[in-house]
Motif scaffolding. Sequence first.
Motif, PDB file in Angstrom:
ATOM      1  N   MET A  93       0.839  -1.210   0.000  1.00  0.00           N
ATOM      2  CA  MET A  93       0.000   0.000   0.000  1.00  0.00           C
ATOM      3  C   MET A  93       0.868   1.253   0.000  1.00  0.00           C
ATOM      4  N   THR A  94       0.344   2.319  -0.568  1.00  0.00           N
ATOM      5  CA  THR A  94       1.053   3.599  -0.529  1.00  0.00           C
ATOM      6  C   THR A  94       0.943   4.180   0.885  1.00  0.00           C
ATOM      7  N   VAL A  95       1.695   5.242   1.110  1.00  0.00           N
ATOM      8  CA  VAL A  95       1.648   5.925   2.412  1.00  0.00           C
ATOM      9  C   VAL A  95       0.196   6.311   2.742  1.00  0.00           C
ATOM     10  N   SER A  96      -0.474   6.891   1.787  1.00  0.00           N
ATOM     11  CA  SER A  96      -1.846   7.356   1.980  1.00  0.00           C
ATOM     12  C   SER A  96      -2.778   6.182   2.305  1.00  0.00           C
ATOM     13  N   GLU A  97      -2.619   5.089   1.581  1.00  0.00           N
ATOM     14  CA  GLU A  97      -3.471   3.912   1.812  1.00  0.00           C
ATOM     15  C   GLU A  97      -3.186   3.293   3.180  1.00  0.00           C
ATOM     16  N   ASN A  98      -1.900   3.273   3.571  1.00  0.00           N
ATOM     17  CA  ASN A  98      -1.541   2.751   4.882  1.00  0.00           C
ATOM     18  C   ASN A  98      -2.209   3.544   5.989  1.00  0.00           C
ATOM     19  N   VAL A  99      -2.131   4.852   5.879  1.00  0.00           N
ATOM     20  CA  VAL A  99      -2.684   5.709   6.937  1.00  0.00           C
ATOM     21  C   VAL A  99      -4.212   5.601   6.983  1.00  0.00           C
ATOM     22  N   GLY A 100      -4.828   5.500   5.819  1.00  0.00           N
ATOM     23  CA  GLY A 100      -6.298   5.433   5.762  1.00  0.00           C
ATOM     24  C   GLY A 100      -6.859   4.043   6.062  1.00  0.00           C
ATOM     25  N   PHE A 101      -5.991   3.052   6.189  1.00  0.00           N
ATOM     26  CA  PHE A 101      -6.446   1.666   6.353  1.00  0.00           C
ATOM     27  C   PHE A 101      -7.426   1.462   7.520  1.00  0.00           C
ATOM     28  N   PRO A 102      -7.096   1.938   8.751  1.00  0.00           N
ATOM     29  CA  PRO A 102      -8.043   1.715   9.860  1.00  0.00           C
ATOM     30  C   PRO A 102      -9.410   2.361   9.590  1.00  0.00           C
ATOM     31  N   LEU A 103      -9.409   3.497   8.908  1.00  0.00           N
ATOM     32  CA  LEU A 103     -10.685   4.170   8.625  1.00  0.00           C
ATOM     33  C   LEU A 103     -11.494   3.373   7.596  1.00  0.00           C
ATOM     34  N   ARG A 104     -10.802   2.840   6.594  1.00  0.00           N
ATOM     35  CA  ARG A 104     -11.507   2.041   5.578  1.00  0.00           C
ATOM     36  C   ARG A 104     -12.072   0.758   6.201  1.00  0.00           C
ATOM     37  N   PHE A 106     -12.908   0.264   9.524  1.00  0.00           N
ATOM     38  CA  PHE A 106     -13.828   0.371  10.662  1.00  0.00           C
ATOM     39  C   PHE A 106     -14.829   1.514  10.594  1.00  0.00           C
ATOM     40  N   THR A 107     -14.802   2.283   9.527  1.00  0.00           N
ATOM     41  CA  THR A 107     -15.819   3.335   9.422  1.00  0.00           C
ATOM     42  C   THR A 107     -16.513   3.218   8.066  1.00  0.00           C
ATOM     43  N   ASN A 108     -17.643   3.870   7.970  1.00  0.00           N
ATOM     44  CA  ASN A 108     -18.348   3.894   6.688  1.00  0.00           C
ATOM     45  C   ASN A 108     -18.161   5.255   6.012  1.00  0.00           C
ATOM     46  N   ASP A 109     -17.105   5.939   6.393  1.00  0.00           N
ATOM     47  CA  ASP A 109     -16.861   7.275   5.842  1.00  0.00           C
ATOM     48  C   ASP A 109     -16.601   7.218   4.330  1.00  0.00           C
ATOM     49  N   SER A 110     -16.948   8.300   3.668  1.00  0.00           N
ATOM     50  CA  SER A 110     -16.707   8.375   2.218  1.00  0.00           C
ATOM     51  C   SER A 110     -15.204   8.487   1.956  1.00  0.00           C
ATOM     52  N   SER A 111     -14.823   8.149   0.732  1.00  0.00           N
ATOM     53  CA  SER A 111     -13.394   8.223   0.359  1.00  0.00           C
ATOM     54  C   SER A 111     -12.856   9.633   0.553  1.00  0.00           C
ATOM     55  N   ALA A 112     -13.700  10.630   0.215  1.00  0.00           N
ATOM     56  CA  ALA A 112     -13.254  12.026   0.332  1.00  0.00           C
ATOM     57  C   ALA A 112     -12.980  12.389   1.795  1.00  0.00           C
ATOM     58  N   LYS A 113     -13.878  11.928   2.679  1.00  0.00           N
ATOM     59  CA  LYS A 113     -13.715  12.236   4.102  1.00  0.00           C
ATOM     60  C   LYS A 113     -12.467  11.540   4.664  1.00  0.00           C
ATOM     61  N   ILE A 114     -12.269  10.291   4.231  1.00  0.00           N
ATOM     62  CA  ILE A 114     -11.085   9.542   4.695  1.00  0.00           C
ATOM     63  C   ILE A 114      -9.819  10.250   4.212  1.00  0.00           C
ATOM     64  N   GLN A 115      -9.835  10.662   2.951  1.00  0.00           N
ATOM     65  CA  GLN A 115      -8.648  11.325   2.387  1.00  0.00           C
ATOM     66  C   GLN A 115      -8.340  12.624   3.125  1.00  0.00           C
ATOM     67  N   LYS A 116      -9.410  13.329   3.511  1.00  0.00           N
ATOM     68  CA  LYS A 116      -9.229  14.594   4.226  1.00  0.00           C
ATOM     69  C   LYS A 116      -8.551  14.331   5.577  1.00  0.00           C
ATOM     70  N   PHE A 120      -4.810  15.347   6.892  1.00  0.00           N
ATOM     71  CA  PHE A 120      -4.637  16.087   8.147  1.00  0.00           C
ATOM     72  C   PHE A 120      -3.566  15.435   9.023  1.00  0.00           C
ATOM     73  N   VAL A 121      -3.666  14.105   9.208  1.00  0.00           N
ATOM     74  CA  VAL A 121      -2.697  13.463  10.126  1.00  0.00           C
ATOM     75  C   VAL A 121      -1.295  13.423   9.506  1.00  0.00           C
ATOM     76  N   LEU A 122      -1.224  13.301   8.184  1.00  0.00           N
ATOM     77  CA  LEU A 122       0.110  13.310   7.559  1.00  0.00           C
ATOM     78  C   LEU A 122       0.759  14.694   7.726  1.00  0.00           C
ATOM     79  N   GLU A 123      -0.075  15.701   7.653  1.00  0.00           N
ATOM     80  CA  GLU A 123       0.446  17.052   7.874  1.00  0.00           C
ATOM     81  C   GLU A 123       0.868  17.211   9.342  1.00  0.00           C
ATOM     82  N   ARG A 124       0.082  16.576  10.234  1.00  0.00           N
ATOM     83  CA  ARG A 124       0.384  16.656  11.680  1.00  0.00           C
ATOM     84  C   ARG A 124       1.753  16.044  12.010  1.00  0.00           C
ATOM     85  N   VAL A 125       2.114  14.970  11.277  1.00  0.00           N
ATOM     86  CA  VAL A 125       3.421  14.342  11.533  1.00  0.00           C
ATOM     87  C   VAL A 125       4.496  14.900  10.579  1.00  0.00           C
ATOM     88  N   ASN A 126       4.192  16.046  10.009  1.00  0.00           N
ATOM     89  CA  ASN A 126       5.134  16.740   9.101  1.00  0.00           C
ATOM     90  C   ASN A 126       5.570  15.879   7.931  1.00  0.00           C
TER      91      ASN A 126
END
Lengths: 253, 220
Positions: A93-104, A106-116, A120-126
Amino acid sequence: MIEIKNIEKSFGGVKILKGVSCVFEAGKTNLIIGQSGSGKTVLLKSLLGIHTPEMGTISFDGRIYSDLSADEKREIRTEIGMLFQGSALFDSMTVSENVGFPLRMFTNDSSAKIQKRVDFVLERVNLVGAHKKLPSEISGGMQKRVAIARAIVNNPKYLFCDEPNSGLDPNTAILIDNLIREITEEYNITTVVNTHDMNSVMEIGDHILFLKNGLKAWEGTKEEIFLTENEAIVEFVYSSELFKKVREAYLKG
Amino acid sequence: MKGLIYKEVDDLIIDSLGIVAFISFFVGGVVSMQTALNLTNSFIPKYLIGYATRQSVILEFAPTFMSIIMAGKMGSFITSSIGSMRVTEQIDALEVMGVNSLNYLVFPKIIALLLYPFLVGIGMFLGITGGYIATVYGGFGNSIDFIDGLQRDFIPFHVVYAFTKTFIFGMLLATIPSFHGFYMKGGALEVGKASTVSFVWTSVTIILLNYIITQLLLTK
């Protein structure tokens, strides 16, 4: 808050944990330190539910883990973020897919919401601009930051870190330590860090549990570690000349 | 889960098409050539080349020996990919997150390998095609005799038998390597060992089950 009471765990008839009790408070960076074979990893894996203790209880904000149903245990696991020693990012998986994995998962959030949230968290960890890269294409320090981002993406109540600084240069190690401390305070997470790194102890040790031969040998803060006369901890922490000098300097004021 | 299944279909089935096509085509050609070269008695009819090629390819080569080749190709891939995840704590990461790792990693492979009979069907077709081309263009026989042999004494149940065992072998190809990868312990060296052990056990199981299935379905 995580509270452990009289935890005992054996492997092949050998008792690794011999009745450890401790309270890990929220908003603090709790460190578990000790020599190799002292039972640190077994304790951490018991907290994570990977090992089941033979005796004692582990409670997450009053919920005793062993008394919970399978669904309730799964619920607690979704409240846990874990930073593994080797990052344990999913290779395919890419960095983005790795980070979004728990959300995909365990949540029913839309792809756009997950990406947002991922952004945010990738920006938080610089870590901006690495979204499309695979874990093999980024450095060890960046992998650790991705792993931290993945661990906090679903707003965990509990964050566990196993040797977060292993294999990192001193500068990156301090960055990772500071990031863990900032996130712990910012989100009021109960953070438990398993470490050998004495720099981490001095940097982020709000609460330190020292294990020796499966027993709690000492407990305190990073300030108290300078003043303690406990032989076991003094021998362990001040085994290097550098730290001996640091202690002497501290005691001299 | 749908995405994972598509990925496994791509990795296990689509990526195997090339090797299956290549091996089937040339082995089919060699089977027909060997049959032709051993037909030295002029009383033995030439249609036997097509007949022998059809029987060899449909009954044994495509389902059984292709499965053993796939135990090497797909099996090693499955064991090493799951084993690497074990070594690098990726499986622990799934478990800690509350994901059922066995279901997450193995179930898509089992579903993907439901398409394994499709792969073997292509192997059968290309094996016979290879046999036809080798026979006709290699000067061992003519097209009419070969096609006559293909159609002569055809027993449709043989195809049912071949696909029954193909389906069973597909399930073995998904589960045995997954087991060896998932429950392995150690480091990189052990991943390699687990791949080898998984190949050996998958092959042995295929050979033994092939014997049992043949005994059950083809003997009276």
